[in-house]
Design a protein around this motif. Structure first.
Motif, PDB file in Angstrom:
ATOM      1  N   THR A 173       0.840  -1.191   0.000  1.00 28.69           N
ATOM      2  CA  THR A 173       0.000   0.000   0.000  1.00 28.69           C
ATOM      3  C   THR A 173       0.876   1.241   0.000  1.00 28.69           C
ATOM      4  OG1 THR A 173      -1.740  -1.131   1.235  1.00 28.69           O
ATOM      5  CG2 THR A 173      -1.789   1.270   1.228  1.00 28.69           C
ATOM      6  N   SER A 174       0.563   2.185  -0.868  1.00 26.29           N
ATOM      7  CA  SER A 174       1.307   3.435  -0.931  1.00 26.29           C
ATOM      8  C   SER A 174       0.876   4.368   0.196  1.00 26.29           C
ATOM      9  CB  SER A 174       1.070   4.114  -2.288  1.00 26.29           C
ATOM     10  OG  SER A 174       1.743   5.358  -2.340  1.00 26.29           O
ATOM     11  N   THR A 175       1.849   4.920   0.918  1.00 18.10           N
ATOM     12  CA  THR A 175       1.588   5.904   1.966  1.00 18.10           C
ATOM     13  C   THR A 175       2.445   7.134   1.701  1.00 18.10           C
ATOM     14  OG1 THR A 175       3.338   5.185   3.482  1.00 18.10           O
ATOM     15  CG2 THR A 175       1.250   3.978   3.570  1.00 18.10           C
ATOM     16  N   ARG A 210      -7.164  12.779   7.099  1.00 22.43           N
ATOM     17  CA  ARG A 210      -6.220  11.823   6.521  1.00 22.43           C
ATOM     18  C   ARG A 210      -6.956  10.607   5.960  1.00 22.43           C
ATOM     19  NH1 ARG A 210      -0.850  12.290   8.221  1.00 22.43           N
ATOM     20  NH2 ARG A 210      -0.622  10.030   7.915  1.00 22.43           N
ATOM     21  N   ASP A 218      -5.416   7.946   4.988  1.00 23.38           N
ATOM     22  CA  ASP A 218      -4.743   6.718   5.413  1.00 23.38           C
ATOM     23  C   ASP A 218      -5.130   6.269   6.814  1.00 23.38           C
ATOM     24  OD1 ASP A 218      -3.439   8.687   6.811  1.00 23.38           O
ATOM     25  OD2 ASP A 218      -1.483   8.379   5.885  1.00 23.38           O
ATOM     26  N   GLN A 251      -4.916  -0.408   3.186  1.00 21.52           N
ATOM     27  CA  GLN A 251      -4.971   0.932   3.763  1.00 21.52           C
ATOM     28  C   GLN A 251      -5.163   1.952   2.646  1.00 21.52           C
ATOM     29  OE1 GLN A 251      -1.274   2.135   5.476  1.00 21.52           O
ATOM     30  NE2 GLN A 251      -2.086   3.974   6.447  1.00 21.52           N
ATOM     31  N   SER A 282      -4.930   5.588   0.734  1.00 24.45           N
ATOM     32  CA  SER A 282      -3.841   6.559   0.643  1.00 24.45           C
ATOM     33  C   SER A 282      -4.303   7.920   0.129  1.00 24.45           C
ATOM     34  CB  SER A 282      -2.733   6.026  -0.278  1.00 24.45           C
ATOM     35  OG  SER A 282      -3.233   5.742  -1.579  1.00 24.45           O
ATOM     36  N   CYS A 293      -7.214   3.078  -1.891  1.00 25.11           N
ATOM     37  CA  CYS A 293      -5.796   2.721  -1.874  1.00 25.11           C
ATOM     38  C   CYS A 293      -5.183   3.131  -3.211  1.00 25.11           C
ATOM     39  CB  CYS A 293      -5.624   1.222  -1.641  1.00 25.11           C
ATOM     40  SG  CYS A 293      -6.238   0.173  -2.974  1.00 25.11           S
TER      41      CYS A 293
END
Length: 328
Positions: A191-193, A230, A232, A243, A245, A261
Motif C-alpha cells: 500500500t502506498s503511503t 487523513r 490513510d 490501507q 492513501s 488505496c
C-alpha cells in the motif's frame, strides 16, 4: 519505476539503491548513487570475452509455478522483446493474422517473423520498457554469431546477479509487516503511503484501520484538504483490504467519493473507464458524488465511456449498464 512498488529500490546494474518518500515525493541519497556509479565504472567489460546466451522458448513458462511470469528473468525478457517487435511489425504492415504464417519461426539472423536487426533496435528505442534491463541497455552488447546469441561474460554475470538480488528484495517486501505472512509476488498487499510502501495482509489492515462509513458524502474535496483529514486512517472503500492513501473525488463537481488505496485510485483515474466499472462496487463508488447522483450523470470521463458502449459491446456495455442500474 515498478521496483518502487515491489520493493522500494531502483537498480543500477546489480546494485540496488534504496529510495525514500518524503511528503509524498520520492527521492534518494546521492551518496548511494555515486557509490553505484563508481562500482559500475570499475567493472571490466571485455568484448572479446563472451558467453552464449541460451534464450528460452517463447512463452514457455514452467508448469505449476503461477509466479514464474512475474519473476525477474533477463533472458525471457529479451525473448519477449523480440517476438513483441515481430508481431508489431506484421500488424503495422496491415497483414491479417491469417497471413502471418509461421511468424514465430526464427530467421538466419536469430530473430522471429522476418524481423531485421535494424528494425528490432529502432523499434525497441520507441518503448521505455524495451530499452533497458536493470538500468542497463543490453542491445548494443548483444551479438548473433550465426548460430547463437552472445554477450560479454562480465555483463551476463551482472544480469544474473541482478535477478538474484531483485528476487531477494521482493521476497522480503512480500512479508506482512504485522504478522509476517507472505503475500502475492506482484505487490498485492503493498500500500502506498506518504512515507513509502507498506506491506499488510487484509486481516491486519482490517484490524489496523477503520472502515469508511460514508460520513463525508457531499463534502467538497478542497474543504477536506483544509481540514487536514487523513485518508490513510481508513480502509480502502472499494477493495476493503488495503490501507487507503488518497481521497478520491469527482473532478466535475468536487465532491469527495471516499478513501481509496493507490491501486484502486490508479485504476479509476489512469486506466480505461470500463476497467474500473467492472470492479465490484465501482459503479456505486462513482455515485458517491452527490452532483453526479442528482444530475444522473457519471462525470465527463465515464460519460465518454458510456457513449462508446453504443458502438462496442463486451465489458464497456456491461460496465455502463451497471452504472445505469446503480443510478436507478
Amino acid at each position: 519505476m515498478p521496483g518502487l512498488r515491489q520493493h522500494g529500490h531502483v537498480f543500477f546494474g546489480d546494485i540496488a539503491v534504496r529510495c525514500y518518500k518524503h511528503r509524498g515525493r520520492w527521492t534518494y541519497d546521492e551518496r548511494d548513487i555515486r557509490a553505484a556509479g563508481r562500482t559500475l565504472a570499475d567493472m571490466e567489460l571485455r568484448l572479446d570475452d563472451v558467453v552464449e546466451v541460451q534464450l528460452p522458448v517463447y512463452r514457455d513458462l514452467p508448469e505449476r509455478d503461477p509466479e514464474a511470469g512475474w519473476r525477474p528473468d533477463w533472458r525471457r525478457r529479451l525473448v519477449s522483446w523480440m517476438y513483441g517487435q515481430a508481431r508489431r511489425r506484421l500488424l503495422a504492415r496491415g497483414r491479417s493474422y491469417a497471413e502471418w504464417g509461421s511468424w514465430q519461426a526464427l530467421g538466419e539472423n536469430g530473430l522471429p517473423g522476418e524481423l531485421t536487426w535494424e528494425e528490432f533496435v529502432v523499434s525497441s528505442s520507441r518503448y521505455r520498457y524495451t530499452q533497458n534491463i536493470a538500468g542497463t541497455r543490453p542491445l548494443p552488447l548483444l551479438a548473433w554469431s550465426g548460430e547463437k546469441w552472445l554477450l560479454p561474460r562480465a555483463y551476463a554475470g551482472l544480469l544474473d546477479r541482478w535477478e538474484q538480488r531483485e528476487d531477494e528484495l521482493v521476497a522480503r517486501a512480500r512479508l506482512c509487516s504485522s504478522c509476517g505472512e507472505q503475500g502475492p509476488y506482484w505487490g498485492g498487499w503493498r500500500t502506498s503511503t506518504m512515507s513509502g510502501y507498506v506491506t499488510r495482509c487484509p486481516p491486519c489492515s482490517g484490524a489496523a484501520f477503520r472502515p469508511y462509513t460514508g460520513h463525508l458524502r457531499g463534502v467538497q474535496y478542497d474543504t477536506l484538504r483544509r481540514r487536514g483529514a487523513r485518508a490513510d486512517d481508513y480502509l480502502c472503500r472499494l477493495c476493503r483490504s488495503s490501507q487507503a492513501s488518497v481521497w478520491d473525488h469527482c473532478h466535475d463537481h468536487g465532491h469527495v467519493r471516499g478513501p481509496l488505496c493507490g491501486g484502486c485510485n490508479t485504476r479509476e483515474g489512469k486506466t480505461p473507464a470500463s476497467c474500473f466499472l467492472e470492479l465490484e462496487g465501482g459503479a456505486l463508488h462513482l455515485l458517491q458524488c452527490r452532483g453526479c447522483l442528482e444530475e444522473r450523470t457519471l462525470g465527463s470521463v465515464h460519460v465518454a465511456e458510456q457513449r462508446l458502449s453504443t458502438s462496442s459491446g463486451g465489458s464497456r456495455r456491461s460496465g455502463c449498464s451497471r452504472l445505469r442500474a446503480a443510478a436507478r
